[in-house]
Enzyme design. Structure first.
Site, PDB file in Angstrom:
ATOM      1  CG  ASP A  13      -0.387   0.227   2.525  1.00  0.00           C
ATOM      2  OD1 ASP A  13       0.861   0.315   2.626  1.00  0.00           O
ATOM      3  OD2 ASP A  13      -1.142   0.346   3.510  1.00  0.00           O
ATOM      4  CB  CYS A  70       0.770  -2.601   4.673  1.00  0.00           C
ATOM      5  SG  CYS A  70       0.557  -3.663   6.108  1.00  0.00           S
ATOM      6  CB  THR A  72       2.005  -2.513  11.108  1.00  0.00           C
ATOM      7  OG1 THR A  72       0.791  -2.987  10.515  1.00  0.00           O
ATOM      8  CG2 THR A  72       1.774  -1.189  11.809  1.00  0.00           C
ATOM      9  CG  HIS A 103      10.830 -24.817  11.997  1.00  0.00           C
ATOM     10  ND1 HIS A 103      10.875 -24.856  13.373  1.00  0.00           N
ATOM     11  CD2 HIS A 103      11.977 -25.399  11.565  1.00  0.00           C
ATOM     12  CE1 HIS A 103      11.995 -25.444  13.769  1.00  0.00           C
ATOM     13  NE2 HIS A 103      12.692 -25.767  12.682  1.00  0.00           N
ATOM     14  CG  HIS A 138       9.227 -28.468  10.452  1.00  0.00           C
ATOM     15  ND1 HIS A 138       8.888 -27.975  11.684  1.00  0.00           N
ATOM     16  CD2 HIS A 138      10.539 -28.829  10.520  1.00  0.00           C
ATOM     17  CE1 HIS A 138       9.952 -28.006  12.478  1.00  0.00           C
ATOM     18  NE2 HIS A 138      10.960 -28.524  11.788  1.00  0.00           N
TER      19      HIS A 138
END
Ligand code: RB5
Length: 156
Positions: A13, A70, A72, A103, A138
């Site tokens: 963004d 973005c 955060t 993992h 995993h």
């Protein structure tokens, strides 16, 4: 970094537009094909619109890997992880980026442009691209993710 690797789809963004441009240049410099789905300026956009584009292209198998950014990284990771077969990892440190590949076989890397600096972001991208999935136990754990989607589909 490995050459001739699969293309990467990227998107951000407005809050991470500047970081996206730097990441794009970083990938192109390393001969990695990049599909940039936007945004294309610092004009305000809604991050889900871009997150949906990248996540749907990874979910469908059109792209093996994507990078979303973005402010955060939180909104983009929330959106991306709604898509089947998407394992989006929001990483703000090198160790998490490595472990998200080893993992979790993360197929979308998410970065917060207002959280980390450009140099750390590049290092995170570098190790994320270079680190293979460990498989084994995993893989068994990741298969349990798909069961979640199947259970929801069966209920609706
Ligand atoms: C945009 O202001 C901001 O909300 C967005 O970039 C992101 O941080 C959302 O999670």
């Amino acid at each position: 970094m490995a050459e001739n690797r699969t293309p990467i789809v990227i998107g951000s963004d407005h809050a991470a537009y500047a970081l996206k441009e730097k990441i794009k240049a970083f990938l192109i410099e390393r001969s990695i094909d990049v599909e940039d789905v936007g945004c294309y300026s610092e004009d305000s956009v809604d991050y889900p619109d871009v997150g949906i584009k990248v996540a749907s292209m990874v979910s469908s198998g059109k792209f093996e890997q994507g990078i979303l950014m973005c402010g955060t990284g939180i909104g983009m990771s929330m959106v991306a992880n709604k898509f089947p077969h998407v394992r989006a990892a929001l990483c703000a440190d090198i160790f998490s980026a490595i472990m998200s590949r080893r993992h979790n076989n993360s197929n979308i890397l998410v970065l917060g442009g207002r959280v980390i600096g450009d140099i750390l972001a590049m290092e995170i991208v570098k190790v994320w691209l270079e680190t293979p999935f460990d498989g084994g136990r995993h893989q068994r754990r990741l298969e349990k993710f798909d069961q979640i989607n199947k259970d929801f589909t069966n209920k609706t």
